[in-house]
Design a protein around this motif. Structure first.
Motif, PDB file in Angstrom:
ATOM      1  N   HIS A 140       0.794  -1.232   0.000  1.00 38.90           N
ATOM      2  CA  HIS A 140       0.000   0.000   0.000  1.00 38.90           C
ATOM      3  C   HIS A 140       0.828   1.284   0.000  1.00 38.90           C
ATOM      4  O   HIS A 140       0.263   2.377  -0.011  1.00 38.90           O
ATOM      5  CB  HIS A 140      -0.954  -0.013   1.194  1.00 38.90           C
ATOM      6  CG  HIS A 140      -1.861  -1.198   1.209  1.00 38.90           C
ATOM      7  ND1 HIS A 140      -2.766  -1.452   0.204  1.00 38.90           N
ATOM      8  CD2 HIS A 140      -1.967  -2.233   2.084  1.00 38.90           C
ATOM      9  CE1 HIS A 140      -3.410  -2.586   0.471  1.00 38.90           C
ATOM     10  NE2 HIS A 140      -2.941  -3.072   1.595  1.00 38.90           N
ATOM     11  N   ALA A 148       1.968   0.872  -4.421  1.00 40.26           N
ATOM     12  CA  ALA A 148       0.890   1.797  -4.810  1.00 40.26           C
ATOM     13  C   ALA A 148       1.388   3.210  -5.078  1.00 40.26           C
ATOM     14  O   ALA A 148       0.865   3.907  -5.949  1.00 40.26           O
ATOM     15  CB  ALA A 148      -0.182   1.820  -3.719  1.00 40.26           C
ATOM     16  N   PHE A 149       2.398   3.656  -4.330  1.00 32.74           N
ATOM     17  CA  PHE A 149       2.915   5.024  -4.471  1.00 32.74           C
ATOM     18  C   PHE A 149       4.446   5.019  -4.474  1.00 32.74           C
ATOM     19  O   PHE A 149       5.085   5.499  -3.533  1.00 32.74           O
ATOM     20  CB  PHE A 149       2.403   5.907  -3.319  1.00 32.74           C
ATOM     21  CG  PHE A 149       0.914   5.998  -3.230  1.00 32.74           C
ATOM     22  CD1 PHE A 149       0.209   6.883  -4.029  1.00 32.74           C
ATOM     23  CD2 PHE A 149       0.214   5.187  -2.351  1.00 32.74           C
ATOM     24  CE1 PHE A 149      -1.172   6.960  -3.954  1.00 32.74           C
ATOM     25  CE2 PHE A 149      -1.167   5.255  -2.264  1.00 32.74           C
ATOM     26  CZ  PHE A 149      -1.862   6.147  -3.076  1.00 32.74           C
ATOM     27  N   HIS A 161      -3.123  10.995   1.275  1.00 34.58           N
ATOM     28  CA  HIS A 161      -3.254  10.472  -0.084  1.00 34.58           C
ATOM     29  C   HIS A 161      -3.090   8.954  -0.090  1.00 34.58           C
ATOM     30  O   HIS A 161      -3.823   8.235  -0.789  1.00 34.58           O
ATOM     31  CB  HIS A 161      -2.209  11.133  -0.980  1.00 34.58           C
ATOM     32  CG  HIS A 161      -2.359  10.809  -2.438  1.00 34.58           C
ATOM     33  ND1 HIS A 161      -3.536  10.988  -3.133  1.00 34.58           N
ATOM     34  CD2 HIS A 161      -1.466  10.290  -3.332  1.00 34.58           C
ATOM     35  CE1 HIS A 161      -3.376  10.604  -4.386  1.00 34.58           C
ATOM     36  NE2 HIS A 161      -2.127  10.173  -4.531  1.00 34.58           N
ATOM     37  N   ILE A 162      -2.148   8.454   0.685  1.00 35.66           N
ATOM     38  CA  ILE A 162      -1.916   7.009   0.771  1.00 35.66           C
ATOM     39  C   ILE A 162      -3.139   6.311   1.362  1.00 35.66           C
ATOM     40  O   ILE A 162      -3.606   5.286   0.852  1.00 35.66           O
ATOM     41  CB  ILE A 162      -0.657   6.719   1.614  1.00 35.66           C
ATOM     42  CG1 ILE A 162       0.608   7.174   0.860  1.00 35.66           C
ATOM     43  CG2 ILE A 162      -0.557   5.236   1.956  1.00 35.66           C
ATOM     44  CD1 ILE A 162       1.867   7.131   1.693  1.00 35.66           C
ATOM     45  N   ARG A 201      -6.528   5.991  -0.740  1.00 35.54           N
ATOM     46  CA  ARG A 201      -6.632   4.884  -1.705  1.00 35.54           C
ATOM     47  C   ARG A 201      -7.407   3.716  -1.095  1.00 35.54           C
ATOM     48  O   ARG A 201      -8.071   2.955  -1.823  1.00 35.54           O
ATOM     49  CB  ARG A 201      -5.231   4.426  -2.112  1.00 35.54           C
ATOM     50  CG  ARG A 201      -5.209   3.205  -3.018  1.00 35.54           C
ATOM     51  CD  ARG A 201      -3.787   2.863  -3.431  1.00 35.54           C
ATOM     52  NE  ARG A 201      -3.756   1.592  -4.138  1.00 35.54           N
ATOM     53  CZ  ARG A 201      -3.621   0.412  -3.536  1.00 35.54           C
ATOM     54  NH1 ARG A 201      -3.511   0.350  -2.221  1.00 35.54           N
ATOM     55  NH2 ARG A 201      -3.594  -0.709  -4.243  1.00 35.54           N
ATOM     56  N   LEU A 202      -7.342   3.564   0.215  1.00 36.24           N
ATOM     57  CA  LEU A 202      -8.008   2.446   0.878  1.00 36.24           C
ATOM     58  C   LEU A 202      -9.419   2.778   1.346  1.00 36.24           C
ATOM     59  O   LEU A 202     -10.281   1.897   1.401  1.00 36.24           O
ATOM     60  CB  LEU A 202      -7.171   1.993   2.089  1.00 36.24           C
ATOM     61  CG  LEU A 202      -5.781   1.447   1.758  1.00 36.24           C
ATOM     62  CD1 LEU A 202      -4.970   1.274   3.031  1.00 36.24           C
ATOM     63  CD2 LEU A 202      -5.890   0.122   1.012  1.00 36.24           C
ATOM     64  N   ALA A 237     -13.089   6.851  -3.988  1.00 38.05           N
ATOM     65  CA  ALA A 237     -12.859   5.976  -5.145  1.00 38.05           C
ATOM     66  C   ALA A 237     -12.965   4.503  -4.789  1.00 38.05           C
ATOM     67  O   ALA A 237     -13.083   3.647  -5.659  1.00 38.05           O
ATOM     68  CB  ALA A 237     -11.485   6.260  -5.748  1.00 38.05           C
ATOM     69  N   ALA A 238     -12.896   4.186  -3.484  1.00 38.32           N
ATOM     70  CA  ALA A 238     -12.986   2.792  -3.055  1.00 38.32           C
ATOM     71  C   ALA A 238     -14.425   2.464  -2.677  1.00 38.32           C
ATOM     72  O   ALA A 238     -15.145   3.288  -2.131  1.00 38.32           O
ATOM     73  CB  ALA A 238     -12.055   2.546  -1.864  1.00 38.32           C
ATOM     74  N   LYS A 293     -13.294  -1.618  -9.422  1.00 34.74           N
ATOM     75  CA  LYS A 293     -13.167  -0.660  -8.323  1.00 34.74           C
ATOM     76  C   LYS A 293     -12.676  -1.375  -7.070  1.00 34.74           C
ATOM     77  O   LYS A 293     -13.074  -2.485  -6.769  1.00 34.74           O
ATOM     78  CB  LYS A 293     -14.503   0.017  -8.036  1.00 34.74           C
ATOM     79  CG  LYS A 293     -14.944   0.986  -9.134  1.00 34.74           C
ATOM     80  CD  LYS A 293     -16.206   1.720  -8.706  1.00 34.74           C
ATOM     81  CE  LYS A 293     -16.618   2.746  -9.763  1.00 34.74           C
ATOM     82  NZ  LYS A 293     -17.849   3.466  -9.363  1.00 34.74           N
ATOM     83  N   ARG A 294     -11.810  -0.681  -6.309  1.00 34.97           N
ATOM     84  CA  ARG A 294     -11.266  -1.277  -5.104  1.00 34.97           C
ATOM     85  C   ARG A 294     -12.321  -1.313  -4.004  1.00 34.97           C
ATOM     86  O   ARG A 294     -13.189  -0.460  -3.911  1.00 34.97           O
ATOM     87  CB  ARG A 294     -10.061  -0.475  -4.599  1.00 34.97           C
ATOM     88  CG  ARG A 294      -8.893  -0.423  -5.539  1.00 34.97           C
ATOM     89  CD  ARG A 294      -7.739   0.314  -4.903  1.00 34.97           C
ATOM     90  NE  ARG A 294      -8.133   1.643  -4.450  1.00 34.97           N
ATOM     91  CZ  ARG A 294      -8.127   2.710  -5.234  1.00 34.97           C
ATOM     92  NH1 ARG A 294      -7.779   2.599  -6.499  1.00 34.97           N
ATOM     93  NH2 ARG A 294      -8.482   3.891  -4.765  1.00 34.97           N
ATOM     94  N   LYS A 344     -13.305  -0.828  -0.103  1.00 31.44           N
ATOM     95  CA  LYS A 344     -12.786  -0.052   1.012  1.00 31.44           C
ATOM     96  C   LYS A 344     -12.180  -1.000   2.040  1.00 31.44           C
ATOM     97  O   LYS A 344     -12.755  -2.027   2.369  1.00 31.44           O
ATOM     98  CB  LYS A 344     -13.903   0.777   1.645  1.00 31.44           C
ATOM     99  CG  LYS A 344     -14.270   2.005   0.818  1.00 31.44           C
ATOM    100  CD  LYS A 344     -15.217   2.911   1.577  1.00 31.44           C
ATOM    101  CE  LYS A 344     -15.518   4.147   0.737  1.00 31.44           C
ATOM    102  NZ  LYS A 344     -16.449   5.071   1.423  1.00 31.44           N
TER     103      LYS A 344
END
Length: 484
Positions: A171, A175-176, A194-195, A198-199, A203-204, A215-216, A218
């Motif tokens: 993660h 991821a980054f 920001h990290i 993602r979780l 967007a999750a 789509k991820r 959560k």
């Protein structure tokens, strides 16, 4: 009598002074020849142009000639170009530089020495900058996390070290990668947010929805764990400079703050870190045992079976069991690192015949090292969690479970049954499951293994689940089961 020396007239002086250089005059210079520029007034040095032979022809360059401390010195101003060109100077630029050098000479300084000092300063600055860049490469966010993982391993907290390493790898580093390679001291709260977004960000998808269209899902608990680990890593780096027990490289990160501390966790904790309440009913637990027994993966089946037979031990601790931790027919030692312990606490369990049968099967698969290994791979907690979740989903789809469940719910179910169905006391359950032992008495005074009480509890438990599996509960539990 010698005739008096005639004083030159102004016109004679003007005729003897060099003329101002022109581009045409410079281009007309022959190889090896030099011409002074009359546009630069003499007195503290003069500007000259000279044509010098080269391997491919010749070039014209400007030089500055001056005297300092009774010695004539020459400085190269630059190669001539009629127009502004990188790496060369025009006539106007050469005259500007000559005026600057004259001012230095007039002030009593040596421009050549001054230039050498400037070059030396530039080299030192460049070397310092290069060293800082190299140090920054070793002081990245990824390197800080690696140092923290190494520190955990040095303290024997291998499970925690694995968790941190795995979460950071998946993660942060994967991821980054651009953030992972930033200097740790340059990481800001915005980067951390920001990290984590993602979780758990917009967007999750929600955890209770299946992944759709790529789509991820959560992962709130994952985000909370990652935030906690990153915060601890930064605290470790901040304290390393004054901690004599810290790794030698830990104090080089140049940290002045913990950026994670500025990222609030309240909303995430409120939404995702809710205490589990799911406990399977008697009928659901019986169905779960049947599903475990039918699992196609031998290691997964044996691991989940041993968890049940041993009274609901933590899967992470159980998967770390090594051959050396087993005294066949006698005891099995797990290591509990939970809490603020410098070393994991030894958690000793009696081995019942049912448990020994599982251990014997595992010994055939892997006779040395971690017993839940096959070749070079070791069974991971995530694999077991996925297996339990899939069983829960399958049971929901067939109507044999009223709601999904996860790995932690199995441990909760077993303790619930130990308490409500078998009347095992809270103190014995605490010793059997290695929890609730953080008080002063347990931590500092009670060092007993309580094997007799654990053996009795596990014997009653294994008899209970044996009867449950075949549908004929023991006599002392029949009325309670029917009441369920």
């Amino acid at each position: 009598m010698q005739p008096a020396t005639a004083i030159p007239t102004t016109s004679q002086v003007r005729r003897s002074a060099p003329k101002a250089l022109t581009i045409a005059a410079i281009n007309a210079l022959k190889a090896g020849k030099m011409a002074a520029d009359g546009a630069v007034r003499p007195g503290h040095g003069s500007l000259k142009a000279r044509r010098r032979k080269t391997a491919t022809g010749s070039v014209v360059e400007f030089i500055y000639v001056y005297q300092h401390c009774g010695r004539t010195s020459t400085l190269t101003v630059g190669r001539f170009s009629p127009t502004e060109t990188e790496g060369a100077v025009t006539l106007v630029q050469a005259r500007t530089e000559a005026a600057r050098l004259q001012a230095i000479v007039k002030a009593g300084e040596d421009p050549k020495s001054k230039r050498e000092h400037a070059r030396l300063d530039a080299k030192i600055k460049q070397a310092t900058h290069t060293a800082q860049l190299r140090e920054a490469e070793k002081s990245t966010l990824a390197a800080l996390c690696d140092e923290y993982v190494a520190n955990l391993r040095s303290k024997g907290k291998t499970a925690s070290a694995y968790d941190v390493e795995n979460l950071v790898k998946n993660h942060v580093k994967a991821a980054f990668p651009h953030l992972a390679e930033l200097p740790a001291a340059a990481i800001t709260p915005t980067h951390i947010a920001h990290i984590l977004a993602r979780l758990v960000g917009p967007a999750a998808k929600s955890e209770d929805q299946r992944e759709v269209a790529g789509k991820r899902l959560k992962k709130g608990r994952t985000a909370l764990k990652l935030r906690s680990y990153l915060s601890t890593a930064f605290r470790y780096g901040l304290g390393a400079a004054v901690d004599p027990t810290a790794a030698t490289g830990a104090a080089t990160f140049g940290l002045t703050m913990n950026p994670v501390a500025s990222v609030p966790s309240t909303n995430m904790a409120r939404q995702f870190n809710r205490a589990g309440t799911r406990a399977l009913s008697i009928s659901e637990f019986r169905e779960y045992l049947l599903h475990v027994n039918a699992l196609p993966s031998t290691l997964t089946r044996l691991a989940l079976t041993l968890q049940v037979l041993s009274g609901g031990q933590r899967l992470q601790q159980m998967l770390r069991i090594a051959t050396a931790d087993i005294q066949p027919g006698a005891t099995l030692t797990l290591y509990d690192p939970k809490g603020r312990r410098a070393q994991a606490r030894a958690h000793v369990l009696p081995i019942l015949p049912e448990m020994q049968d599982v251990l014997n099967e595992l010994a055939v698969i892997n006779a040395a090292g971690p017993i839940f290994g096959s070749g070079e791979s070791v069974l991971r907690p995530e694999t077991l969690s996925t297996a339990v979740k899939e069983i829960g989903d399958s049971m929901v789809s067939t109507g044999t479970a009223v709601a999904p469940f996860r790995g932690g719910d199995i441990r909760r179910t077993i303790e619930t049954l130990l308490a409500e169905r078998l009347n095992i006391s809270k103190d014995v359950r605490a010793q059997l499951l290695s929890h609730g032992l953080s008080g002063v008495q347990d931590r500092n005074y009670d060092k007993g293994l309580h094997l007799a009480q654990k053996t009795a509890a596990l014997r009653r438990w294994n008899d209970f689940i044996a009867d449950l599996a075949i549908g004929t509960p023991a006599a002392d539990n029949v009325h309670q089961l029917h009441a369920a």
